[in-house]
Design an enzyme around this catalytic site. Structure first.
Site, PDB file in Angstrom:
ATOM      1  N   SER A 182      -0.578  -2.137  -6.283  1.00  0.00           N
ATOM      2  CA  SER A 182      -0.864  -3.574  -6.286  1.00  0.00           C
ATOM      3  C   SER A 182      -1.865  -3.940  -7.387  1.00  0.00           C
ATOM      4  O   SER A 182      -1.877  -5.066  -7.885  1.00  0.00           O
ATOM      5  CB  SER A 182      -1.468  -3.923  -4.930  1.00  0.00           C
ATOM      6  OG  SER A 182      -0.985  -5.118  -4.473  1.00  0.00           O
ATOM      7  N   ALA A 221      -7.275  -4.410   1.489  1.00  0.00           N
ATOM      8  CA  ALA A 221      -7.018  -2.971   1.601  1.00  0.00           C
ATOM      9  C   ALA A 221      -5.628  -2.592   1.071  1.00  0.00           C
ATOM     10  O   ALA A 221      -4.705  -3.385   1.196  1.00  0.00           O
ATOM     11  CB  ALA A 221      -7.137  -2.553   3.072  1.00  0.00           C
ATOM     12  N   PRO A 222      -5.483  -1.422   0.480  1.00  0.00           N
ATOM     13  CA  PRO A 222      -6.517  -0.378   0.292  1.00  0.00           C
ATOM     14  C   PRO A 222      -7.482  -0.624  -0.872  1.00  0.00           C
ATOM     15  O   PRO A 222      -8.352   0.200  -1.106  1.00  0.00           O
ATOM     16  CB  PRO A 222      -5.685   0.889   0.054  1.00  0.00           C
ATOM     17  CG  PRO A 222      -4.414   0.372  -0.558  1.00  0.00           C
ATOM     18  CD  PRO A 222      -4.157  -0.973   0.057  1.00  0.00           C
ATOM     19  N   GLY A 223      -7.333  -1.740  -1.584  1.00  0.00           N
ATOM     20  CA  GLY A 223      -8.411  -2.090  -2.507  1.00  0.00           C
ATOM     21  C   GLY A 223      -8.075  -2.146  -3.983  1.00  0.00           C
ATOM     22  O   GLY A 223      -8.986  -2.158  -4.820  1.00  0.00           O
ATOM     23  N   GLY A 224      -6.788  -2.218  -4.321  1.00  0.00           N
ATOM     24  CA  GLY A 224      -6.406  -2.255  -5.739  1.00  0.00           C
ATOM     25  C   GLY A 224      -7.002  -3.450  -6.478  1.00  0.00           C
ATOM     26  O   GLY A 224      -7.534  -3.315  -7.580  1.00  0.00           O
ATOM     27  N   ASP A 265     -10.664  -7.279   5.013  1.00  0.00           N
ATOM     28  CA  ASP A 265      -9.473  -6.625   5.566  1.00  0.00           C
ATOM     29  C   ASP A 265      -9.912  -5.722   6.703  1.00  0.00           C
ATOM     30  O   ASP A 265     -10.953  -5.054   6.606  1.00  0.00           O
ATOM     31  CB  ASP A 265      -8.756  -5.788   4.481  1.00  0.00           C
ATOM     32  CG  ASP A 265      -7.289  -5.531   4.791  1.00  0.00           C
ATOM     33  OD1 ASP A 265      -7.001  -5.034   5.895  1.00  0.00           O
ATOM     34  OD2 ASP A 265      -6.451  -5.836   3.931  1.00  0.00           O
ATOM     35  N   ASP A 274     -10.951 -11.252   9.784  1.00  0.00           N
ATOM     36  CA  ASP A 274      -9.644 -11.892   9.609  1.00  0.00           C
ATOM     37  C   ASP A 274      -9.690 -12.821   8.386  1.00  0.00           C
ATOM     38  O   ASP A 274     -10.552 -13.703   8.311  1.00  0.00           O
ATOM     39  CB  ASP A 274      -9.315 -12.695  10.885  1.00  0.00           C
ATOM     40  CG  ASP A 274      -7.957 -13.374  10.804  1.00  0.00           C
ATOM     41  OD1 ASP A 274      -7.256 -13.202   9.772  1.00  0.00           O
ATOM     42  OD2 ASP A 274      -7.598 -14.079  11.761  1.00  0.00           O
ATOM     43  N   ASP A 315      -3.625 -11.447  -1.205  1.00  0.00           N
ATOM     44  CA  ASP A 315      -2.383 -10.653  -1.317  1.00  0.00           C
ATOM     45  C   ASP A 315      -1.971 -10.209   0.086  1.00  0.00           C
ATOM     46  O   ASP A 315      -1.970  -9.020   0.395  1.00  0.00           O
ATOM     47  CB  ASP A 315      -2.660  -9.443  -2.240  1.00  0.00           C
ATOM     48  CG  ASP A 315      -1.419  -8.577  -2.463  1.00  0.00           C
ATOM     49  OD1 ASP A 315      -0.301  -9.078  -2.304  1.00  0.00           O
ATOM     50  OD2 ASP A 315      -1.598  -7.393  -2.812  1.00  0.00           O
ATOM     51  N   LYS A 331       4.710 -13.773  -0.788  1.00  0.00           N
ATOM     52  CA  LYS A 331       5.927 -12.961  -0.585  1.00  0.00           C
ATOM     53  C   LYS A 331       7.059 -13.888  -0.169  1.00  0.00           C
ATOM     54  O   LYS A 331       6.849 -14.800   0.643  1.00  0.00           O
ATOM     55  CB  LYS A 331       5.701 -11.943   0.540  1.00  0.00           C
ATOM     56  CG  LYS A 331       4.348 -11.245   0.499  1.00  0.00           C
ATOM     57  CD  LYS A 331       4.341 -10.048  -0.401  1.00  0.00           C
ATOM     58  CE  LYS A 331       2.943  -9.446  -0.454  1.00  0.00           C
ATOM     59  NZ  LYS A 331       2.754  -8.473  -1.505  1.00  0.00           N
TER      60      LYS A 331
HETATM   61  C1  SAM Z   1      -0.262  -5.876   0.393  1.00  0.00           C
HETATM   62  S1  SAM Z   1      -1.705  -5.369   1.179  1.00  0.00           S
HETATM   63  C2  SAM Z   1      -2.935  -5.766   0.012  1.00  0.00           C
HETATM   64  C3  SAM Z   1      -3.013  -4.821  -1.115  1.00  0.00           C
HETATM   65  C4  SAM Z   1      -4.223  -5.053  -1.977  1.00  0.00           C
HETATM   66  N1  SAM Z   1      -4.132  -6.289  -2.739  1.00  0.00           N
HETATM   67  C5  SAM Z   1      -4.440  -3.933  -2.930  1.00  0.00           C
HETATM   68  O1  SAM Z   1      -4.485  -4.171  -4.127  1.00  0.00           O
HETATM   69  O2  SAM Z   1      -4.599  -2.786  -2.505  1.00  0.00           O
HETATM   70  C6  SAM Z   1      -1.937  -6.550   2.414  1.00  0.00           C
HETATM   71  C7  SAM Z   1      -3.189  -6.358   3.239  1.00  0.00           C
HETATM   72  O3  SAM Z   1      -3.394  -7.553   3.973  1.00  0.00           O
HETATM   73  C8  SAM Z   1      -4.062  -7.176   5.172  1.00  0.00           C
HETATM   74  N2  SAM Z   1      -3.962  -8.279   6.130  1.00  0.00           N
HETATM   75  C9  SAM Z   1      -2.845  -8.815   6.694  1.00  0.00           C
HETATM   76  N3  SAM Z   1      -3.193  -9.841   7.489  1.00  0.00           N
HETATM   77  C10 SAM Z   1      -4.540  -9.952   7.430  1.00  0.00           C
HETATM   78  C11 SAM Z   1      -5.488 -10.818   8.010  1.00  0.00           C
HETATM   79  N4  SAM Z   1      -5.119 -11.805   8.843  1.00  0.00           N
HETATM   80  N5  SAM Z   1      -6.787 -10.645   7.716  1.00  0.00           N
HETATM   81  C12 SAM Z   1      -7.197  -9.665   6.863  1.00  0.00           C
HETATM   82  N6  SAM Z   1      -6.335  -8.810   6.291  1.00  0.00           N
HETATM   83  C13 SAM Z   1      -5.014  -8.953   6.550  1.00  0.00           C
HETATM   84  C14 SAM Z   1      -3.373  -5.904   5.595  1.00  0.00           C
HETATM   85  O4  SAM Z   1      -4.257  -5.154   6.436  1.00  0.00           O
HETATM   86  C15 SAM Z   1      -3.118  -5.217   4.247  1.00  0.00           C
HETATM   87  O5  SAM Z   1      -4.132  -4.296   3.975  1.00  0.00           O
END
Ligand code: SAM
Length: 343
Positions: free
Chosen positions: A183, A210-213, A229, A249, A267, A297
Site C-alpha cells: 500500500s 495498519a500495517p503502516g505503509g 487503527d 476507531d 485507506d 474501494k
Molecule cells: C488496506 S488497510 C490499510 C493499509 C495501510 N494504508 C498501509 O499502508 O499499510 C485497511 C486498514 O483499515 C483498518 N480499519 C478498518 N476499519 C477501521 C476502523 N473503523 N477504524 C480504524 N481502522 C480501521 C483495518 O484494520 C486495516 O488495517
C-alpha cells in the site's frame, strides 16, 4: 478525434466517464477509447475534460496521426516523415520527451514499440542530429498537458502518433524494503497528483493505518504521524519515533480542539459512500486537515457511477475541496485515489 488510453479491462468504464463529460465515445481497441464528434457544449477544445482530469485514462492523445507499416523500418520511416513535417518552423532548443509505448497489454506490442523507437532514433539522428540529441525517452512525470513526440502502438503494424498529450500522472513507484505493505506504493504515487509530499515537521493523521505503509511513507519524510487503527503496525512503521499509534476507531477519531492536521490519509476497506459521508465529509467540513490522500474501494459500487457522484456540483469534494482529483493510478486496483487541498 482524441484517443484516451487506459488499463486493459477499464475501457467501458472510460467510455462512461467520457459520455458523462459530454463526449460521444466508443471503445477503439484494448486499452483505447476514441472520443468522436465535437467537444461537449460548454467545454473548450483545449480541455473538455471532467473536473480534475480523467480518472480512468492515463493518456489523452490529441488529433493523433495513424502510422501504418508492415515492418519496423516502414513504421519508423512513417513516424519520422510525419514528425519532420510537424516540427517544420518550430524551434527545438530544449529537451523534449520522445516516448514510445503500447496500448493495452497485448503480448509483443511493447517489444514492437521498442524496436521501432530504436529505428526511429537512428533515422532522426541522421536527419536532425541536434533535435535527436535533445530527446529524452522517459514519460514526463506529473498530471497535465505535455509536448513532445508520443507514439502508442495499438497493433503490430499500427501506431498513433501525436505531439500533444494530456497525462494522468500514473507512475510505477519504487518499493522500500522497510515499508510494511505494498500500500506504501499507492500513497507514494498519489503525492504526484498534488505535486507535493509530506515535509519534515508536518502532521499527518492516517486513518486505517495498519500495517503502516502510508504512515511509514510520511514518517520517512520527517512528518509526525498519528496512525489510527486497531490492528498492529509492522516493519519500518513499528516503534518508529515519528509515529504515534492509536488503537481507535477511524470513524470516531477526532483532532483535539483547535488542532488541524497538515495531511489526512485514509485507506479503509469500507463501502465508499460510508467512508465519504461518515468520515471524509466531516473532516473536510470541519477543516480538520489542509490536504488529503484517500483511497475509495469500488467494492460493490459501480465505478463510473461512483465517479459521477464524487464530481457532482453538490458533492463533498466539490463543496469543500474544489480542484480535488480522482484518479485510477498505476498502483490502484479496484479503487480510486482521491487527493485535494482545502482552500
Ligand atoms: C488496506 S488497510 C490499510 C493499509 C495501510 N494504508 C498501509 O499502508 O499499510 C485497511 C486498514 O483499515 C483498518 N480499519 C478498518 N476499519 C477501521 C476502523 N473503523 N477504524 C480504524 N481502522 C480501521 C483495518 O484494520 C486495516 O488495517
Amino acid at each position: 478525434m482524441r484517443v484516451l488510453l487506459c488499463r486493459s479491462g477499464c475501457e467501458e468504464h472510460l467510455v462512461r466517464e467520457a459520455v458523462d463529460a459530454g463526449w460521444s465515445a466508443a471503445v477503439r481497441g484494448p486499452g483505447a477509447v476514441a472520443l468522436t464528434g465535437p467537444p461537449p457544449v460548454g467545454g473548450t477544445t483545449s480541455s473538455a475534460r471532467p473536473p480534475g482530469g480523467w480518472a480512468f485514462a492515463d493518456t489523452e492523445l490529441t488529433e493523433p496521426f495513424e502510422a501504418a507499416g508492415d515492418s519496423v523500418n516502414a513504421l519508423a520511416a512513417a513516424i519520422n516523415d510525419w514528425f519532420g513535417q510537424s516540427i517544420r518552423g518550430d524551434t527545438i532548443d530544449q529537451p523534449w520527451p520522445c516516448v514510445f509505448t503500447a496500448a493495452g497489454d497485448a503480448a509483443g506490442l511493447a517489444r514492437r514499440a521498442t524496436a521501432v523507437e530504436k529505428a526511429f532514433g537512428e533515422l532522426l539522428r541522421r536527419r536532425l542530429g541536434r533535435v535527436a540529441r535533445l530527446s529524452t525517452p522517459a514519460r514526463p512525470a506529473g498530471r497535465g498537458a505535455f509536448k513532445g513526440l508520443f507514439v502508442v502502438f495499438t497493433a503490430f503494424d499500427r501506431a498513433l502518433v501525436t505531439r500533444t498529450v494530456w497525462l494522468g500522472g500514473q507512475r510505477r513507484m519504487a518499493d522500500d524494503d522497510q515499508a510494511p505493505s505494498r500500500s506504501y506504493l499507492k500513497v507514494e504515487e498519489a503525492y504526484g497528483l498534488l505535486g507535493r509530499a509530506p515535509q519534515p515537521g508536518e502532521t499527518v493523521c492516517d486513518l486505517g493505518a495498519a500495517p503502516g505503509g502510508w504512515s511509514y511513507s510520511a514518517a520517512s519524510r520527517g512528518a509526525r504521524v498519528t496512525a489510527v487503527d486497531n490492528g498492529p503496525l509492522k516493519g519500518g512503521a513499528l516503534d518508529h519515533p515519528l509515529i504515534d499509534h492509536r488503537r481507535l476507531d477511524a470513524f470516531t477519531f477526532r483532532p483535539t480542539s483547535g488542532q488541524r492536521f497538515d495531511w489526512l490519509f485514509c485507506d479503509l476497506v469500507e463501502e465508499p459512500h460510508h467512508v465519504m459521508r461518515g468520515l471524509i465529509e466531516p473532516w473536510l467540513a470541519e477543516r480538520w486537515c489542509r490536504q488529503f490522500v484517500i483511497v475509495l474501494k469500488f467494492g460493490r459500487t459501480d465505478p463510473p457511477g461512483l465517479l459521477r457522484e464524487l464530481r457532482e456540483p453538490g458533492s463533498a469534494l466539490a463543496r469543500y475541496a474544489p480542484g480535488a482529483v480522482v484518479a485510477h493510478l498505476h498502483h490502484n486496483r479496484d479503487e480510486f485515489a482521491v487527493t485535494g487541498v482545502l482552500p
